[in-house]
Structure formats: C-alpha cells, structure tokens
Design a protein around this motif. Structure first.
Motif, mmCIF file in Angstrom:
data_model
loop_
_atom_site.group_PDB
_atom_site.id
_atom_site.type_symbol
_atom_site.label_atom_id
_atom_site.label_comp_id
_atom_site.label_asym_id
_atom_site.label_seq_id
_atom_site.Cartn_x
_atom_site.Cartn_y
_atom_site.Cartn_z
ATOM 1 N N UNK A 252 109.541 139.094 19.951
ATOM 2 C CA UNK A 252 110.300 137.701 20.089
ATOM 3 C C UNK A 252 109.784 136.967 21.475
ATOM 4 N N UNK A 253 109.538 135.697 21.197
ATOM 5 C CA UNK A 253 109.026 134.913 22.549
ATOM 6 C C UNK A 253 110.458 134.237 22.937
ATOM 7 N N UNK A 254 111.014 134.604 23.914
ATOM 8 C CA UNK A 254 112.020 134.065 24.366
ATOM 9 C C UNK A 254 112.069 132.689 25.514
ATOM 10 N N UNK A 255 113.005 131.936 25.570
ATOM 11 C CA UNK A 255 112.843 130.767 26.463
ATOM 12 C C UNK A 255 112.671 131.189 27.826
ATOM 13 N N UNK A 256 111.971 130.763 28.696
ATOM 14 C CA UNK A 256 111.557 131.346 29.944
ATOM 15 C C UNK A 256 110.545 132.048 30.247
ATOM 16 N N UNK A 257 110.052 132.577 29.178
ATOM 17 C CA UNK A 257 108.791 133.572 29.370
ATOM 18 C C UNK A 257 107.537 132.622 29.728
ATOM 19 N N UNK A 258 106.697 133.253 30.328
ATOM 20 C CA UNK A 258 105.452 132.744 30.549
ATOM 21 C C UNK A 258 104.432 132.573 29.396
ATOM 22 N N UNK A 259 103.617 131.779 29.701
ATOM 23 C CA UNK A 259 102.721 131.394 28.554
ATOM 24 C C UNK A 259 101.683 132.433 28.316
ATOM 25 N N UNK A 260 101.451 133.155 29.263
ATOM 26 C CA UNK A 260 100.662 134.501 28.975
ATOM 27 C C UNK A 260 101.360 135.530 28.290
#
Length: 314
Positions: free
Chosen positions: A271-279
C-alpha cells in the motif's frame, strides 16, 4: 440265343437294380457316428476356456521417455523458475516502478488528472519504457558479466535480438499500462468489492497485453527479423505470458489505499500511503507488480504441462 431287344431289356433291368444295391453298400461303408467318448471330448473342447496357465504373458507397452537426471540443473521446472525470476527483475519490477513514476509526472508536472486520456497515455508510455529499458539493461549487463559472446562455446547473447524483444514486449506493455487506470476507475466507480476490482483488473489488463502483443507481432515482424509473425504456436505462449502479466496488474491495485482499505488484503505489503516519498511509492509499485507476476507464474509453472508455457526452452 437272346434277341437284341431281350438283351437290352435285361441290361436295363439290371441297371435299375444297381442303385438299390449300391445304396445299401454305401450306407454300410459310411463313417460311423462318433462314439460317446469322442462326443464327450468335443463338448469338453468347446466348453473349456483358454488354458492360460501355459500362455506367456504379453509384454506391457511403456512409451519411451527421457531418463530424468538426478541433477536439479536439468529440471525443466527449475529452468522455468529461472526465467521467471529473470523476467521479474528485468521487466516486471521496472514496469511497475516506471508506471508509478510516470503517474507522478502526469499528475504533478503535466497537470493530467487520473481520469483523463493524457494520464492513461503517459502511464502507458512509462510502463512501456520501463519494460524496454529494463530488458535491454539487464541483458547488456548479463552479457558483460558472463562474457556471453560465444567465445567459450556457450550460448551468446545477441543484443540486436534482445533490443527487438524489448521493443515487442514494451509495445504490449503500452496497451496494458494505458488500460490500467481507466479500468480501475470504471470498476471502482461501480462500487464493486475490492476482490472484484482486483480480478477485473487482472482479466482486463491481461486481455489488453495479449491484444497489444499480437498487434505488435503483426506490425513489427516485417522490419524486425527477430520478431516472429503471429502464429498458432506463439499464440499459445503469448496467452500464458499475458495471464501472468494480468497477475502483476491485479496486485498493483493493492497500492491504492483509498479504496476499501479494510478489504485490501495487499495494503500492508504494498500500500502506498499519504506522506510517503515518491521514491518509496515507486519501489512499492514495482514490488506489487513483481509479487503479482511471481504468484501467477508460479501457479502456471506448477499446473501446466512442460512445453506449454512462454518460459519453456528459453
């Protein structure tokens, strides 16, 4: 002295009595009927079954097969998993990574919303570029590391062939990469459960990849000598590859944490959550496609007979 007519009548008379006499003689000389013992023997011969005690058993036919070597290096399934791992590293992870990167490009730099044609085409182009670049870079590095130029008697790596293969696979990836976001938008717009969005994306993108692969073969087989024209044989292998690619796109749905997070069984892993870096998001995207491809292809490697998959004899 008898007259001629008297002699003739006598001869005829004696001839008339001859059949009766001969008939009696033939009846007495005929073959006697078989005795009771012979009749009994005849009945026994016909009533008894075949005497199998004295019959040699017929040999069982066993088709001639290749002897299975005890060395795991000769295992066809091992070769399948080896090719599966190579494809995962060289194409599947780069495809997911590049798709996510291009989505950032489309959203933040090109101003394309996720429900626009521009967004879909940009992500499709990113997916295609990831497959092409990853494939070529992998085989170029492999050629340098293993010195696979054929001078040692081993199979050489023909970079012209690999570049053309990268073009073929990248073209097919453009179709599935472009279809992914519109397909997910449509399925989520119907408020379907997560597993139905997951399955629908798998089937839809697998179909798009297969269509793209067959189209690319038709167009590219003329100018590119290493690209084979569509045939029944490569149709079968293209289908199995497309099915595995569909698994990668299905698992990619798990990166979306906004839609029914309680039902998303992949949210904890990719899961890609809010606040994660683009990388970090790009790495998770590549991880999700890799896991999906490995899960799908492992199942195919296990249940399909040898010689029927795209990764046989590579």
């Amino acid at each position: 002295m008898m007259s001629f007519s008297s002699a003739t009548r006598a001869l005829i008379s004696s001839t008339r009595h001859l059949p009766t006499l001969n008939g009696r003689q033939m009846s007495s000389m005929a073959t006697p009927p078989p005795s009771d013992k012979k009749k009994s023997n005849i009945r026994e011969i016909h009533s008894e079954g075949p005497k199998l005690d004295f019959a040699a058993p017929s040999p069982m036919y066993i088709p001639e097969t290749k002897s299975v070597s005890s060395s795991i290096e000769s295992s066809p399934m091992l070769e399948q998993f080896k090719v599966t791992a190579e494809v995962t590293v060289s194409k599947i992870f780069p495809a997911g990574f590049a798709w996510q990167s291009s989505s950032i490009l489309a959203d933040q730099f090109l101003g394309c919303a996720p429900d626009t044609v521009g967004f879909a085409l940009t992500t499709g182009a990113g997916d295609a570029l990831g497959v092409f670049a990853g494939h070529c870079a992998y085989f170029f590095a492999k050629k340098q590391v293993l010195d696979a130029d054929g001078s040692d008697g081993k199979a050489s790596i023909d970079m012209e062939k690999e570049i053309q293969t990268g073009v073929l696979l990248g073209s097919a990836a453009f179709f599935s990469g472009t279809a992914w976001q519109p397909l997910v938008n449509a399925l989520q717009g119907m408020d379907l459960p997560f597993y139905q969005v997951f399955g629908g994306t798998w089937v839809g993108c697998a179909t798009a990849f297969y269509f793209g692969l067959r189209t690319a073969r038709t167009v590219l087989s003329g100018p590119l000598k290493h690209v084979h024209y569509p045939s029944f044989e490569n149709s079968r292998t293209d289908k199995s590859l497309s099915l595995a690619i569909g698994g990668a796109t299905g698992f990619f749905v798990g990166t979306d944490t906004a839609y029914l997070p309680a039902e998303n069984f992949l949210i904890g892993a990719v899961g890609i959550h809010e606040g994660m870096s683009a990388g970090t998001g790009c790495v998770l995207a590549g991880t999700s496609t890799s896991l999906g491809f490995l899960a799908a292809q492992t199942t195919l490697n296990t249940i399909y007979p040898s010689g029927r998959l795209w990764n046989d004899g590579k």
